[in-house]
Design an enzyme around this catalytic site. Sequence first.
Site, PDB file in Angstrom:
ATOM      1  CB  SER A 100      43.071  46.299  35.230  1.00 18.34           C
ATOM      2  OG  SER A 100      43.353  45.282  36.153  1.00 18.34           O
ATOM      3  CG  ASN A 138      47.876  35.734  36.729  1.00 12.71           C
ATOM      4  OD1 ASN A 138      47.718  35.506  35.531  1.00 12.71           O
ATOM      5  ND2 ASN A 138      46.871  35.805  37.565  1.00 12.71           N
ATOM      6  CB  CYS A 167      41.159  38.051  40.524  1.00 15.86           C
ATOM      7  SG  CYS A 167      42.622  39.023  40.290  1.00 15.86           S
TER       8      CYS A 167
HETATM    9  C1  LIG Z   1      48.154  41.882  38.513  1.00 12.37           C
HETATM   10  C2  LIG Z   1      47.913  41.573  37.094  1.00 12.37           C
HETATM   11  C3  LIG Z   1      47.130  42.406  36.276  1.00 12.37           C
HETATM   12  C4  LIG Z   1      46.391  43.602  36.813  1.00 12.37           C
HETATM   13  O1  LIG Z   1      47.220  44.654  37.161  1.00 12.37           O
HETATM   14  P1  LIG Z   1      46.641  45.791  38.129  1.00 12.37           P
HETATM   15  O2  LIG Z   1      47.740  46.797  38.210  1.00 12.37           O
HETATM   16  O3  LIG Z   1      46.367  45.115  39.437  1.00 12.37           O
HETATM   17  O4  LIG Z   1      45.416  46.342  37.502  1.00 12.37           O
HETATM   18  C5  LIG Z   1      46.989  42.083  34.944  1.00 12.37           C
HETATM   19  N1  LIG Z   1      47.587  41.011  34.433  1.00 12.37           N
HETATM   20  C6  LIG Z   1      48.346  40.181  35.171  1.00 12.37           C
HETATM   21  C7  LIG Z   1      49.006  39.009  34.524  1.00 12.37           C
HETATM   22  C8  LIG Z   1      48.524  40.433  36.519  1.00 12.37           C
HETATM   23  O5  LIG Z   1      49.261  39.595  37.249  1.00 12.37           O
END
Ligand SMILES: *Cc1c(COP(=O)(O)O)cnc(C)c1O
Length: 393
Positions: free
Chosen positions: A72, A151, A325
């Site tokens: 993030s 994701n 999320c």
């Molecule tokens: C998990 C995820 C994030 C966030 O990563 P974090 O390390 O949890 O902050 C951002 N983008 C995608 C596509 C993700 O799957």
Amino acid sequence: MKNVYMDYSATTYVKPEVLEEMMPYFTEKFGNPSSFYGISRITKMAIDEARERVAKALNCGMDEVYFTGGGSEADNWAIKGIASAHKNKGNHIITTKIEHHAVLHTCMYLEKNGYDVTYLDVNDEGFINLEDLKNAITDKTILVSIMFANNEIGTIQPIKEIGEICKERNVYFHTDAVQAVGNVPVDVKEMNIDMLSLAGHKIYGPKGIGVLYIKKGIKIDNLIHGGAQEKSRRAGTENIAGIVGLGKAIELACDNLDEHMKNMTYLRDKLIDGLLKVPYTKLNGPRGDERLPGNSNICFRFIEGESILLSLDFEGICASSGSACTSGSLDPSHVLLAIGLPHEIAHGSLRLTLGAGSTVEDVDYVLDTVPPIIERLRNMSPLWDDFLKKGEK
Ligand SMILES: *Cc1c(COP(=O)(O)O)cnc(C)c1O
């Protein structure tokens, strides 16, 4: 009862080899890398080695790898950093409707602060249209941010083509590759990528550590101000153990990529084929090579994803509806809405994502467990009852 984890896209365990390399950096090798004594040189060298491993994995220079506090943060930095450094050139950013919230919410924040954002549509399998992208670029466009692989539904975008378009039009291209790295080949040079985000905990490394690759020569403002760490671009005493863990994890992922992809693809297709045998189901996202090897996402009509998750949890299966999320909120996933699913169908979706610990037995267990759950839930569902009485509306 078996315990089956099928939520690898939400997070992974830390591989034992990774943890083993990390351990000394919590205890005897604790020196602050910015200091000038023996144990500090040890930690400084450990960071350099991890940086080298990341650079090798992405095919970039060591001086183009910046450690962050996760995926993030890397996304926030890329977008806010370019937006503020290039506001004299323009205020227009292009992204898609199916990004992770780390990108979407950052763009929405910028919209409230005077930037214009174009959210590209996707088709029913989650792909953007390259002509739409070309048409969206104006002389005010400073950044295109398009995720490598989604994701929720596993769609892998034509990243190389997107990179070429951005290069031709002289616009920076950032990609959120958090789901792609370690699961499909990634090469920032070959794919014309200017900035790329990745995260440790999606590739069998620790949580709270990530990387932003920034191509040499790109002007980008800092997100975190303070000390001179990361060539004065990302302040804060380094998360050494995390950095070491991410370095080891990405090296293992690359060494093992072909075999991992083969295994995941086999298990994924077995899982998808089995689940689609349940009547009134639909696969979300594409099939084949354009889908993340470990991703399945299925809509079971006439029922709620949340009720499937509860029943699965009761049977020891960890899964998710939409993304981690969005679960917890009652809104259907923005990704499923963007691929054109109506609200009531988007609610009945189940995401099962496979990873290094997944086995054929896990898949068989899920395939034995899910169909009776769906049948039971449908028998309690007023929507199903309506459908049986009236047929298709
Ligand atoms: C998990 C995820 C994030 C966030 O990563 P974090 O390390 O949890 O902050 C951002 N983008 C995608 C596509 C993700 O799957």
